[in-house]
Design a protein around this motif. Structure first.
Motif, short mmCIF file in Angstrom:
data_model
loop_
_atom_site.label_atom_id
_atom_site.label_comp_id
_atom_site.label_asym_id
_atom_site.label_seq_id
_atom_site.Cartn_x
_atom_site.Cartn_y
_atom_site.Cartn_z
N SER A 267 -5.86 20.83 27.07
CA SER A 267 -7.00 21.11 26.21
C SER A 267 -7.38 22.58 26.37
O SER A 267 -7.23 23.15 27.46
CB SER A 267 -8.19 20.23 26.60
OG SER A 267 -9.39 20.69 25.99
N LEU A 268 -7.88 23.17 25.28
CA LEU A 268 -8.37 24.55 25.34
C LEU A 268 -9.89 24.61 25.42
O LEU A 268 -10.49 25.66 25.19
CB LEU A 268 -7.88 25.33 24.11
CG LEU A 268 -6.38 25.55 23.98
CD1 LEU A 268 -6.07 26.41 22.75
CD2 LEU A 268 -5.82 26.22 25.23
N ALA A 269 -10.51 23.50 25.74
CA ALA A 269 -11.96 23.49 25.87
C ALA A 269 -12.38 24.55 26.88
O ALA A 269 -11.77 24.68 27.95
CB ALA A 269 -12.44 22.12 26.32
N PRO A 270 -13.42 25.35 26.57
CA PRO A 270 -13.84 26.40 27.50
C PRO A 270 -14.49 25.83 28.75
O PRO A 270 -14.90 24.66 28.80
CB PRO A 270 -14.85 27.21 26.67
CG PRO A 270 -15.35 26.25 25.65
CD PRO A 270 -14.22 25.32 25.33
N HIS A 271 -14.58 26.65 29.77
CA HIS A 271 -15.30 26.38 31.01
C HIS A 271 -14.59 25.34 31.89
O HIS A 271 -15.20 24.80 32.81
CB HIS A 271 -16.73 25.92 30.74
CG HIS A 271 -17.45 26.77 29.73
ND1 HIS A 271 -17.60 28.13 29.89
CD2 HIS A 271 -18.03 26.44 28.53
CE1 HIS A 271 -18.27 28.61 28.83
NE2 HIS A 271 -18.52 27.61 28.00
N GLN A 272 -13.30 25.11 31.68
CA GLN A 272 -12.56 24.25 32.60
C GLN A 272 -12.23 25.06 33.86
O GLN A 272 -11.55 26.07 33.78
CB GLN A 272 -11.25 23.78 31.96
CG GLN A 272 -11.38 22.98 30.69
CD GLN A 272 -10.00 22.64 30.13
OE1 GLN A 272 -9.20 21.98 30.77
NE2 GLN A 272 -9.74 23.12 28.91
N PRO A 273 -12.69 24.62 35.03
CA PRO A 273 -12.35 25.35 36.26
C PRO A 273 -10.87 25.16 36.60
O PRO A 273 -10.36 24.05 36.64
CB PRO A 273 -13.26 24.71 37.31
CG PRO A 273 -13.59 23.36 36.77
CD PRO A 273 -13.58 23.48 35.28
N LEU A 274 -10.19 26.26 36.84
CA LEU A 274 -8.77 26.25 37.19
C LEU A 274 -8.56 26.61 38.65
O LEU A 274 -7.78 25.96 39.35
CB LEU A 274 -7.99 27.21 36.29
CG LEU A 274 -8.08 26.91 34.78
CD1 LEU A 274 -7.40 28.02 33.98
CD2 LEU A 274 -7.47 25.56 34.46
#
Length: 625
Positions: free
Chosen positions: A494-501
């Motif tokens: 997913s390209l949803a923002p704010h995903q912590p990597l």
């Protein structure tokens, strides 16, 4: 000042080879611990104003530098041209010699050309008629008169120790922009910063014609050339002939639909005798063109791209020069952002924001020839930061490149301070070999994980970017010029923002965080408990389901964060002026939690306790394929 290095004075006769080896020595204690910092260069003498410190190598193994100088600001009365010599690769210089006197008419923007038999020509603007002001296209006038009049030359037959008493004028054929200027061509506006070139038996000089003075000073400009078939062999300067090119009455302009400004052309030759020309605009991109017939005709100008029909290179209204190196590769100086002219001259007489700013840092890229259906062309590497100053408002420009005994040197000027710099070999060699280096960097590697990755791992210790100086009485801070890089591969669902990597933050927010951002980008946040800095990569660099390679570099020299995604340095594209961003010089280091959290999307991970060069990041990408 002495014309010789102190070592040479002590030891007597010393060859240029031996002295130049001293010039490349490490900086002395107390200097900024980063070879890219402007202050580590060696000063070029000037009389306050200093412009275009250009160099040729003489037959007696010296460097001859010509510079435009004066006691006032750029364009002030008394501006004139001087030369000086160095026998230690620009570390020290002889006393300047006037090519034109300060009390004469304005003489400006000199370039040098050396013949095979050792004669050196100096070409420059000369306000022979002592014009006092020039009319603007809006009815106003400028008192600055350094970009008009007559194009002239003098020569030296003693390696620049002295110059001919007589100057000689070069006639220039009128173009449409000359005939339609406010003087109907009776007075021509022009100047030159592009170095001459020898193509076979022909000498080709560069000329920037100005059709109108106005908003931005030069409101309309285009490139032209002066070709001489006998300058290289004719000993009588009065018999030297010149032809104004290209054919026709229009010079090199912007691509169709571009702006009115096309100036400061720089030319290099290709191995098949073709010419490549690159020049500045106010459009946010430099323009380039090719000639297959010695500058008589040119391809339709196009914005410069990294590869034919590829991604456009970004550059503001500043000098951007290409040089051909002895190894057959090319080097290109530019500023790697899309500064452009915003607004025209308004009714109140005030101009819109100009693109002359942001000439710091200076970037360097390498080029190599490739064969195409249209003939040989140049493709370009990803760029490196070459030089910087701590003050972002400081501007450096008008460089020259010199090769000596396998080493590379560059000159530059901040308009009142000119310097010579030795380019570190790893930087320039990395650029030359960027296309054929498939190896991952190992120097400074402090964490190296491959699939399957754990959810948590001990956070590697990152270097401090600054610290307190306990030896100083006031215990002030020390800038350590340190940095680090994070190198990883990932595949997102997913390209949803704010995903912590990647997340090393503690309960107070101190630490490091890498997340997804809006529009398919990545973002890094750095927090030391006192200061927080962040920057995002370019939009649309990530794709769902695709494996990507990313290198994020926090470079504590110029205080710049860069993203290299799949071997491409983010430059902002069409979305923003800058693809690289500055972080706070007060950031100490993003120390946070003891453990680093790793998202399942991360497939491999490296941390380095130093800032990787762009070429190393590209090598890491190639190694990941």
């Amino acid at each position: 000042m002495s014309s010789l290095h102190p070592f040479a004075l002590a030891c007597g006769l010393v060859t240029a080879l031996h002295i130049c080896s001293l010039a490349a020595a490490p900086a002395s204690p107390g200097t900024v611990p980063d070879a890219r910092h402007l202050s580590n260069g060696w000063l070029i003498p000037s009389n306050h104003y200093a412009d275009q410190p250009y160099i040729v190598k003489t037959d007696d193994h010296a460097w001859l530098c010509v510079i435009t100088t004066g006691s006032g600001n750029e364009g002030a009365p008394g501006q004139h041209v001087v030369s000086m010599r160095s026998t230690d690769c620009g570390k020290t210089w002889s006393e300047p010699v006037d090519i034109e006197p300060a009390k004469g008419p304005e003489a400006s923007y000199a370039v040098l050309l050396k013949t095979a038999y050792g004669r050196i020509y100096c070409f420059y603007n000369h306000n022979t008629d002592r014009v006092a002001e020039v009319k603007r296209e809006d009815g106003g006038a400028y008192k600055r008169v350094d970009s008009l009049g007559h194009y002239v030359f003098k020569y030296s037959d003693d390696n620049g120790l002295s110059w001919s008493a007589q100057r000689y004028e070069i006639p220039m054929r009128a173009f449409d922009c000359d005939r339609t200027n406010v003087y109907n061509g009776t007075l021509k506006f022009f100047w030159n910063v592009g170095k001459p070139l020898i193509l076979g038996d022909t000498a080709i000089l560069v000329m920037h014609k100005v059709g109108a003075m106005g908003a931005g000073f030069f409101a309309q400009s285009e490139g032209a050339f002066l070709a001489s078939q006998n300058l290289l062999t004719e000993r009588d300067p009065s018999k030297i002939t010149f032809e104004t090119l290209p054919e026709g009455t229009v010079g090199l302009r912007t691509p169709p639909g571009g702006g009115r400004v096309s100036e400061e052309q720089s030319i290099v030759s290709l191995s098949d005798g073709s010419l490549y020309c690159v020049y500045r605009t106010i459009d946010g991109w430099p323009t380039c063109a090719y000639s297959r017939d010695g500058a008589r005709t040119w391809t339709t100008p196009a914005y410069k791209t990294y590869t034919p029909n590829g991604r456009r290179v970004k550059h503001p209204r500043a000098a951007n020069f290409a040089w051909k190196c002895s190894n057959g590769y090319y080097l290109y100086w530019f500023h790697n952002h899309g500064g452009r002219f915003v607004g025209e001259l308004g009714a109140n007489g005030k101009e819109g924001r100009s693109p002359y700013d942001d000439r710091n840092p200076a970037w360097l890229m390498a080029g190599r020839e490739i064969d195409t259906p249209n003939g040989k062309m140049i493709e370009w590497s990803q760029p490196e930061i070459l030089l910087y100053d701590d003050d972002p408002y400081i501007r450096m420009s008008y460089p020259d490149l010199v090769e000596e005994n396998g080493a590379f040197y560059v000159t530059e000027t901040q308009k009142t301070i000119g310097r010579t710099h030795h380019i570190p070999a790893p930087l320039v060699n990395g650029l030359f070999h960027q296309w054929d280096n498939p190896r991952a960097a190992t120097n400074g590697l402090i964490l190296n994980l491959s699939a399957p990755l754990p959810e948590h791992v001990a956070m590697p210790k990152l270097p401090r970017l600054n610290q307190r100086d306990l030896k100083a009485e006031d215990q002030r801070g020390i800038d350590l010029r340190a940095g680090f890089s994070i190198d990883f591969t990932l595949q997102l669902t997913s390209l949803a923002p704010h995903q912590p990597l990647l997340d090393s933050r503690d309960a107070t927010g101190k630490g490091l965080l890498v997340t997804t951002a809006e529009q398919g980008a990545l973002r890094i946040v750095l927090n030391d408990g006192r200061t927080e800095s962040s920057w995002s990569g370019d939009p649309r660099t990530l794709t769902v389901g695709k494996r990507h390679h990313v290198t994020i570099t926090v470079d504590g020299g110029p205080k710049i964060i860069t993203f290299v995604v799949d071997g491409i340095l983010c430059d902002g594209g069409d979305d923003r002026q800058f693809g690289w961003g500055r972080f706070s010089p007060n950031l100490r280091t993003p120390d946070g939690a003891a453990m680093l959290s790793i998202a399942p999307a991360i497939q491999s991970l490296r941390f380095y306790n130093r800032a990787l060069r762009t070429s190393e990041a590209v090598g890491n990408y190639k190694a990941s394929l």
